[in-house]
Design a protein around this motif. Structure first.
Motif, PDB file in Angstrom:
ATOM      1  N   LEU A 191      39.269  -4.200 -26.427  1.00  0.00           N
ATOM      2  CA  LEU A 191      39.817  -3.583 -27.328  1.00  0.00           C
ATOM      3  C   LEU A 191      41.077  -4.194 -27.781  1.00  0.00           C
ATOM      4  O   LEU A 191      42.155  -4.511 -26.895  1.00  0.00           O
ATOM      5  N   ILE A 192      41.285  -4.733 -28.937  1.00  0.00           N
ATOM      6  CA  ILE A 192      42.638  -5.180 -29.584  1.00  0.00           C
ATOM      7  C   ILE A 192      42.910  -4.128 -30.608  1.00  0.00           C
ATOM      8  O   ILE A 192      42.283  -3.628 -31.661  1.00  0.00           O
ATOM      9  N   ARG A 193      43.904  -3.526 -30.530  1.00  0.00           N
ATOM     10  CA  ARG A 193      44.534  -2.520 -31.262  1.00  0.00           C
ATOM     11  C   ARG A 193      45.600  -3.268 -32.525  1.00  0.00           C
ATOM     12  O   ARG A 193      46.526  -3.657 -31.997  1.00  0.00           O
ATOM     13  N   GLN A 194      45.217  -3.267 -33.599  1.00  0.00           N
ATOM     14  CA  GLN A 194      45.964  -3.842 -34.379  1.00  0.00           C
ATOM     15  C   GLN A 194      47.140  -2.935 -34.750  1.00  0.00           C
ATOM     16  O   GLN A 194      47.228  -1.717 -34.764  1.00  0.00           O
ATOM     17  N   PRO A 195      48.407  -3.562 -35.040  1.00  0.00           N
ATOM     18  CA  PRO A 195      49.637  -2.923 -35.053  1.00  0.00           C
ATOM     19  C   PRO A 195      49.815  -1.883 -36.345  1.00  0.00           C
ATOM     20  O   PRO A 195      50.627  -1.224 -36.459  1.00  0.00           O
ATOM     21  N   ARG A 196      48.819  -2.415 -37.580  1.00  0.00           N
ATOM     22  CA  ARG A 196      49.104  -1.649 -38.684  1.00  0.00           C
ATOM     23  C   ARG A 196      47.447  -1.878 -39.453  1.00  0.00           C
ATOM     24  O   ARG A 196      47.014  -2.967 -39.099  1.00  0.00           O
ATOM     25  N   ASN A 197      47.450  -1.015 -40.133  1.00  0.00           N
ATOM     26  CA  ASN A 197      45.932  -1.178 -40.882  1.00  0.00           C
ATOM     27  C   ASN A 197      45.954  -2.200 -42.111  1.00  0.00           C
ATOM     28  O   ASN A 197      46.956  -2.106 -42.928  1.00  0.00           O
TER      29      ASN A 197
ATOM     30  N   PRO B 204      39.438  -5.654 -42.846  1.00  0.00           N
ATOM     31  CA  PRO B 204      38.777  -6.384 -41.768  1.00  0.00           C
ATOM     32  C   PRO B 204      39.084  -7.764 -41.823  1.00  0.00           C
ATOM     33  O   PRO B 204      38.935  -8.478 -40.743  1.00  0.00           O
ATOM     34  N   ALA B 205      39.633  -8.395 -42.812  1.00  0.00           N
ATOM     35  CA  ALA B 205      40.041  -9.851 -42.662  1.00  0.00           C
ATOM     36  C   ALA B 205      41.134 -10.193 -41.559  1.00  0.00           C
ATOM     37  O   ALA B 205      40.815 -10.902 -40.740  1.00  0.00           O
ATOM     38  N   LEU B 206      42.241  -9.333 -41.453  1.00  0.00           N
ATOM     39  CA  LEU B 206      43.216  -9.406 -40.604  1.00  0.00           C
ATOM     40  C   LEU B 206      42.649  -9.147 -39.261  1.00  0.00           C
ATOM     41  O   LEU B 206      42.880  -9.775 -38.301  1.00  0.00           O
ATOM     42  N   ALA B 207      41.616  -8.080 -38.990  1.00  0.00           N
ATOM     43  CA  ALA B 207      41.017  -7.653 -37.947  1.00  0.00           C
ATOM     44  C   ALA B 207      40.368  -8.990 -37.354  1.00  0.00           C
ATOM     45  O   ALA B 207      40.303  -8.943 -36.038  1.00  0.00           O
ATOM     46  N   ARG B 208      39.463  -9.389 -38.072  1.00  0.00           N
ATOM     47  CA  ARG B 208      38.502 -10.420 -37.458  1.00  0.00           C
ATOM     48  C   ARG B 208      39.560 -11.620 -37.077  1.00  0.00           C
ATOM     49  O   ARG B 208      39.056 -12.296 -36.225  1.00  0.00           O
ATOM     50  N   GLN B 209      40.518 -11.954 -37.843  1.00  0.00           N
ATOM     51  CA  GLN B 209      41.383 -12.976 -37.392  1.00  0.00           C
ATOM     52  C   GLN B 209      41.843 -12.709 -36.166  1.00  0.00           C
ATOM     53  O   GLN B 209      42.291 -13.588 -35.423  1.00  0.00           O
ATOM     54  N   ALA B 210      42.511 -11.683 -36.089  1.00  0.00           N
ATOM     55  CA  ALA B 210      43.018 -11.131 -34.810  1.00  0.00           C
ATOM     56  C   ALA B 210      42.231 -11.390 -33.506  1.00  0.00           C
ATOM     57  O   ALA B 210      42.666 -11.684 -32.526  1.00  0.00           O
ATOM     58  N   ALA B 211      40.843 -11.134 -33.801  1.00  0.00           N
ATOM     59  CA  ALA B 211      39.818 -11.207 -32.721  1.00  0.00           C
ATOM     60  C   ALA B 211      39.697 -12.798 -32.455  1.00  0.00           C
ATOM     61  O   ALA B 211      39.543 -12.988 -31.359  1.00  0.00           O
ATOM     62  N   ILE B 212      39.527 -13.497 -33.612  1.00  0.00           N
ATOM     63  CA  ILE B 212      39.190 -14.933 -33.535  1.00  0.00           C
ATOM     64  C   ILE B 212      40.367 -15.610 -32.605  1.00  0.00           C
ATOM     65  O   ILE B 212      40.030 -16.513 -31.967  1.00  0.00           O
TER      66      ILE B 212
END
Length: 249
Positions: free
Chosen positions: A61-67, A70-78
């Protein structure tokens, strides 16, 4: 390191994310990691993911610091992915058990930087399965500009061939990524086998066609910087294919 890193953005899908995770755990190919970047869900999505992660170390689980979408969330996982292959699966979609095994063998045989598969739609509660959405044998950059065939949940990128990839913070970020890979001279190879289920969620079905059309035009003109004439030509073909794809569930 795992052979495959699966990239999943999530947001407010507490009732669906468990089924998505289970479809990954059911894969006949087991050398994977599932990186789920939760985009500040307001419900119990993160807790559901964490409950799976506690029992299966392949799930993170990767918790994004702010909403941020999906693009930023995908990049964080990559950015945290360790696999040679990058696969994409949204948090309400499903894979059939042989998806990874069949597609990885297919991609390696063809040395494909990018591959994709056929799929079927399911309705929101999964009680209805639609017709097979077939795919062409291959797509070049010029062909993809006019095509809708690469569904995100079916895409697989081989980083040994494609090199490092990054998500652009654009609407339709997945389409931008496929274009960037093919623009470098690669060909996307299609595996015309039924291996995935795309969930059509009623809350946004009516708005998707017009929204997607606007995003595609934006990409032609502002990302790919096509001329107005070429943009119109590609858009006409893209629109016709999109209509054919949506005309029957």
């Amino acid at each position: 390191m795992p052979m495959v890193s699966i990239i999943t953005p999530s947001w407010n899908v507490e009732n669906l994310i468990g089924e998505t995770i289970k479809s990954v755990q059911a894969q006949t190919f087991g050398d994977w990691e599932l990186l789920i970047a939760d985009d500040c869900s307001k419900d119990n999505t993160a807790a559901v993911i964490d409950s799976f992660a506690q029992k299966d170390p392949r799930i993170r689980l990767i918790r994004q610091p702010r909403n941020g979408g999906p693009a930023l969330a995908r990049q964080a996982a990559i950015e945290q992915a360790g696999g040679r292959f990058i696969a994409f699966l949204d948090s309400d979609d499903l894979w059939l058990p042989s998806k990874l095994e069949r597609q990885i063998a297919f991609a390696r045989e063809r040395r494909a930087a990018l591959s994709f598969t056929a799929f079927r739609r399911i309705n929101e509660n999964g009680s209805m399965t639609g017709r097979l959405i077939p795919v062409p044998n291959f797509l070049t950059y010029e062909q993809l500009l006019k095509n809708t065939s690469i569904a995100t949940l079916t895409a697989l990128v081989d980083r040994d061939i494609a090199g490092n990839i990054a998500i652009k913070t654009e609407p339709y970020d997945d389409f931008c990524l496929w274009l960037s890979i093919l623009k470098a001279g690669h060909i996307a190879h299609g595996l015309n086998e039924d291996l995935a289920r795309y969930r059509v969620r009623g809350v946004s079905v009516s708005s998707r066609p017009l929204r997607s059309a606007g995003w595609v035009w934006h990409i032609y003109r502002n990302v790919e910087q096509l001329s107005p004439v070429k943009s119109a030509w590609c858009f006409a073909h893209w629109s016709a294919r999109a209509w054919l794809k949506r005309r029957k569930f």
